[in-house]
Design an enzyme around this catalytic site. Structure first.
Site, PDB file in Angstrom:
ATOM      1  N   GLU A   1       0.851  -1.197   0.000  1.00 43.10           N
ATOM      2  CA  GLU A   1       0.000   0.000   0.000  1.00 43.10           C
ATOM      3  C   GLU A   1       0.888   1.248   0.000  1.00 43.10           C
ATOM      4  OE1 GLU A   1      -2.398   0.544   3.571  1.00 43.10           O
ATOM      5  OE2 GLU A   1      -3.974   1.554   2.413  1.00 43.10           O
TER       6      GLU A   1
ATOM      7  N   LYS B   1      -9.849   1.438  -2.725  1.00 42.44           N
ATOM      8  CA  LYS B   1     -10.133   0.993  -1.345  1.00 42.44           C
ATOM      9  C   LYS B   1     -11.589   1.281  -0.985  1.00 42.44           C
ATOM     10  CE  LYS B   1      -7.745   1.327   3.132  1.00 42.44           C
ATOM     11  NZ  LYS B   1      -6.572   1.959   3.765  1.00 42.44           N
TER      12      LYS B   1
ATOM     13  N   CYS C   1      -5.717  -3.098   2.648  1.00 47.01           N
ATOM     14  CA  CYS C   1      -5.488  -2.891   4.080  1.00 47.01           C
ATOM     15  C   CYS C   1      -6.773  -2.985   4.921  1.00 47.01           C
ATOM     16  CB  CYS C   1      -4.746  -1.576   4.285  1.00 47.01           C
ATOM     17  SG  CYS C   1      -3.824  -1.596   5.846  1.00 47.01           S
TER      18      CYS C   1
HETATM   19  N1  LIG Z   1      -3.805   1.544   5.857  1.00 44.92           N
HETATM   20  C1  LIG Z   1      -4.756   1.003   6.557  1.00 44.92           C
HETATM   21  O1  LIG Z   1      -5.869   0.810   6.114  1.00 44.92           O
HETATM   22  C2  LIG Z   1      -4.375   0.609   7.949  1.00 44.92           C
HETATM   23  C3  LIG Z   1      -5.343  -0.368   8.561  1.00 44.92           C
HETATM   24  C4  LIG Z   1      -4.975  -0.718   9.960  1.00 44.92           C
HETATM   25  O2  LIG Z   1      -3.912  -0.405  10.438  1.00 44.92           O
HETATM   26  C5  LIG Z   1      -5.953  -1.461  10.722  1.00 44.92           C
HETATM   27  O3  LIG Z   1      -5.699  -1.671  11.920  1.00 44.92           O
HETATM   28  O4  LIG Z   1      -6.984  -1.870  10.194  1.00 44.92           O
END
Ligand SMILES: NC(=O)CCC(=O)C(=O)O
Length: 311
Positions: free
Chosen positions: A75, A145, A186
């Site tokens: 990412e 996303k 993520c």
């Molecule tokens: N970049 C993100 O979306 C981080 C996501 C994250 O850290 C989580 O705990 O979920």
């Protein structure tokens, strides 16, 4: 070979190369028995965009030399992670310089590149976007996303991607060597229904470029990868940037691959590195045959699937 017909009702249109039909019948046989070598590249990301991209391209070529056929980046591999950076580093897709570099790398190395994510500007909005390039340098698909990372853990971390970014609104899957792969970014991994839908679309692997942090990473990174793999009986790969303790947002690292039994097959630490691994979808078939939860669901009692979104 087992054949479990499943019917999925999709209400919203999916992407061009995801299944588009409103009613899609598929069986476990769609997802069976193919192999490929994947590379997950955990690069360090700094303030210099050109350097970040050049570094990623160099690692794509190194992975190819090690036999990788599909290479995945993390990412925000071209930009530091932080809402203060996204607009400055954003590019249009596919006409920006990062897209050009990924296209060229895929073509020259002759590999499929899952280009982690970059901040994308599109029609005056900004997204967290993953591009996929085939070995001829064609743009196969993009995933924006779906779930923006907005959390607030007092004494831990507060982050609000939605201050700058807009969420995507499509589920994304693509085919590689006959294998369907689902993409998430993520925070998307926390939303089981999204993963479940991709599994129902016939995915044998879910791939998440991600960048957890030092609060949630130790608690949930491996847990979520193993949970998705075990519940859905498929391969799961997370690919993170390497840790930079001087950055404003310090990432957890620990890129990993979990097999369809829920076992961590390979995991990095926080330093730069590359995982190379053979993915065999026969394992998906084995697990699903031996623990056949997919055809044992009591959907007469509960029915949690079969929806995408209401327009
Ligand atoms: N970049 C993100 O979306 C981080 C996501 C994250 O850290 C989580 O705990 O979920």
């Amino acid at each position: 070979m087992l054949f479990f017909p499943v019917q999925v009702f999709l209400i919203s249109p999916l992407k061009q190369n995801a299944t588009k039909s409103l009613v899609h019948n598929f069986s476990t046989s769609e997802a069976l028995s193919a192999c490929f070598k994947i590379a997950l590249i955990q690069v360090k990301v700094g303030m210099d965009k050109a350097k970040n991209v050049a570094n990623a391209v160099k690692e794509i070529h190194k992975a190819k030399e090690k036999g990788a056929q599909l290479v995945a980046l993390p990412e925000f591999f071209n930009s530091p992670y932080g809402t203060q950076y996204f607009k400055e580093y954003a590019e249009e897709i596919p006409c920006g310089p990062t897209s050009a570099a990924l296209k060229c790398a895929a073509l020259e190395a002759g590999v499929c590149v899952v280009g982690g994510t970059i901040p994308e500007c599109r029609r005056k909005k900004f997204y967290n976007t993953c591009t996929v390039w085939d070995e001829k340098g064609n743009l196969v698909t993009v995933h924006r996303k779906l779930h923006l990372f907005d959390i607030d853990i007092p004494g831990g971390i507060r982050f609000k991607e939605s201050e700058v970014l807009t969420a995507g609104d499509e589920i994304t899957t693509f085919c590689f060597k006959g294998i369907k792969i689902g993409l998430g970014i993520c925070y998307d991994v926390r939303f089981f229904e999204m993963a479940q839908l991709m599994a129902k679309e016939g995915c044998s692997m879910l791939l998440y470029p991600g960048a957890f942090n030092l609060t949630t990473g130790p608690m949930h990174w491996e847990l979520l990868a193993r949970a998705r793999a075990n519940d859905l009986q498929l391969w799961v790969a997370f690919v993170s940037p390497a840790r930079d303790n001087s950055a404003k947002y310090v990432v957890w690292g620990h890129s990993l691959i979990v097999n369809p039994w829920g076992k961590v097959m390979k995991m990095l630490d926080e330093y730069p590195g590359t995982i190379i691994m053979d993915i065999d979808t026969k394992v998906v078939e084995d697990v699903r045959r031996q623990i056949p939860v997919r055809c044992q669901r009591r959907t007469d009692i509960y029915d949690t699937v079969g929806y995408v979104k209401k327009n």
